[in-house]
Design an enzyme around this catalytic site. Structure first.
Site, short mmCIF file in Angstrom:
data_model
loop_
_atom_site.label_atom_id
_atom_site.label_comp_id
_atom_site.label_asym_id
_atom_site.label_seq_id
_atom_site.Cartn_x
_atom_site.Cartn_y
_atom_site.Cartn_z
N HIS A 36 0.86 -1.19 0.00
CA HIS A 36 0.00 0.00 0.00
C HIS A 36 0.89 1.24 0.00
CE1 HIS A 36 1.09 0.07 4.20
NE2 HIS A 36 0.50 -1.10 4.41
N GLU A 37 0.27 2.39 0.15
CA GLU A 37 1.00 3.65 0.06
C GLU A 37 2.11 3.76 1.13
OE1 GLU A 37 1.12 5.66 -2.35
OE2 GLU A 37 2.28 7.24 -1.34
N HIS A 39 4.05 1.26 2.11
CA HIS A 39 5.20 0.58 1.52
C HIS A 39 5.80 1.43 0.38
CE1 HIS A 39 2.75 -3.03 2.92
NE2 HIS A 39 3.88 -3.19 3.56
N GLN A 155 8.70 -3.36 16.52
CA GLN A 155 9.49 -4.14 15.55
C GLN A 155 10.76 -3.37 15.16
OE1 GLN A 155 7.93 -6.43 12.05
NE2 GLN A 155 8.47 -4.58 10.94
N LEU A 189 -2.13 3.16 7.66
CA LEU A 189 -2.26 2.18 6.57
C LEU A 189 -1.64 0.86 6.99
CD1 LEU A 189 -1.59 4.17 3.26
CD2 LEU A 189 -3.66 3.99 4.65
O1 PAF Z 1 6.73 -5.53 8.88
C1 PAF Z 1 6.64 -6.53 8.14
O2 PAF Z 1 5.99 -6.50 7.10
C2 PAF Z 1 7.32 -7.81 8.57
O3 PAF Z 1 7.28 -8.00 9.94
C3 PAF Z 1 8.76 -7.92 8.04
C4 PAF Z 1 9.66 -6.85 8.63
C5 PAF Z 1 8.77 -7.83 6.53
C6 PAF Z 1 9.35 -9.28 8.44
O4 PAF Z 1 8.60 -10.33 7.92
#
Ligand code: PAF
Length: 294
Positions: A36-37, A39, A155, A189
């Site tokens: 999506h936007e 990314h 994360q 998003l």
């Molecule tokens: O944030 C994500 O989309 C996932 O956790 C990642 C960092 C691609 C790892 O699978």
């Protein structure tokens, strides 16, 4: 209409290594696809800062719990290639599970401390799966820079810890969350938003409204975390369908003290289930200095 640039799909670590030889500064944008936007923003940033841009699209089974949405997680490679190409990616690395986890695979990367509260407590094993796959992707692609969204704040902190602790030669770049502008204005998003109807998405904006209420209380000078949390809980209480996971007001270590000391990495994070979908979001508290990265 301008043609979307061709993106080459690579499916094995060997193909990736061969494709990147002598290509200069490599930028990696790790994703689980259904782009999506948010990314696209990461990919555009990588395009601006690197000579070659690789987007990985891999729905990583190791980071899903047994009752989570691995099987139904949205997937559409053709669409992803269009989004990645339009945003400036050169390659999409799209391995299958056996290329990432061949028979006999038996290594796990555990990041203690920062992985443990919040989503770490709610999703046992999740950050071990994330840390393991991210380290593998960094080893396969060997990028100079890797781009991650701040929407997954914990994360990002786990990945920064991993990279520092294991001397991984990469610069981790955190990119501010992209939010919907109309309809569900303010909603962060996420590929998981596709599980919701338009009306449900609009109601899910209760999360960002709650975070803003905490920001407002902080901006008014409140530093007691109980009082800051209460400002957010009062907003969340307006949505009867919401099942709260956590609303946490944390310092740079992702722990919640009784009173926050001034710090640019003070943050408010929320996780909740709405209409059967688990959503997360977070915002900086020190909004005067803008979005901050751990
Ligand atoms: O944030 C994500 O989309 C996932 O956790 C990642 C960092 C691609 C790892 O699978």
């Amino acid at each position: 209409m301008a043609a979307v640039p061709e993106v080459q799909v690579l499916t094995t670590p060997g193909e990736v290594r061969a494709a990147l030889v002598g290509r200069g500064r490599v930028g990696l944008v790790p994703t689980m696809g259904y782009l999506h936007e948010g990314h696209a923003t990461l990919i555009r940033r990588a395009r601006a800062e690197c000579d070659v841009v690789v987007v990985s699209v891999f729905v990583n089974p190791m980071q899903f719990g047994p009752t989570e949405d691995l099987a139904k997680y949205p997937r559409d490679l053709e669409r992803d290639l269009g989004v990645a190409g339009a945003a400036g990616a050169d390659f999409v690395f799209h391995p299958d599970a056996s290329a990432m986890y061949p028979a006999g695979f038996s290594t796990r990367v555990e990041v203690s401390g920062v992985s443990e509260p919040l989503d770490g407590a709610a999703r046992p094993g999740h950050f071990t799966g994330v840390a393991t796959v991210v380290l593998k992707l960094l080893n396969v692609v060997q990028p100079e820079r890797a781009y991650f969204g701040e929407k997954d704040w914990q994360q990002l902190a786990v990945i920064r810890r991993l990279v520092a602790d294991l001397n991984v030669p990469v610069q981790v770049v955190g990119v501010p969350t992209v939010r919907a502008e109309e309809g569900a204005a303010g909603l962060a998003l996420s590929s998981r938003n596709t599980y919701l109807s338009d009306e449900q998405r609009e109601r899910a904006t209760v999360l960002s409204r709650a975070l803003r209420a905490v920001q407002a209380a902080y901006a008014d000078g409140e530093r007691r975390t109980a009082a800051l949390r209460q400002a957010g809980l009062d907003v969340l209480a307006q949505e009867p369908e919401l099942e709260l996971g956590y609303l946490a007001v944390v310092g740079p270590d992702l722990l919640e003290p009784e009173t926050l000391s001034e710090h640019p990495l003070n943050r408010v994070l929320v996780a909740a289930r709405l209409f059967g979908v688990r959503l997360i979001d977070n915002m900086p508290l020190d909004i005067v200095s803008g979005e901050q990265t751990p």
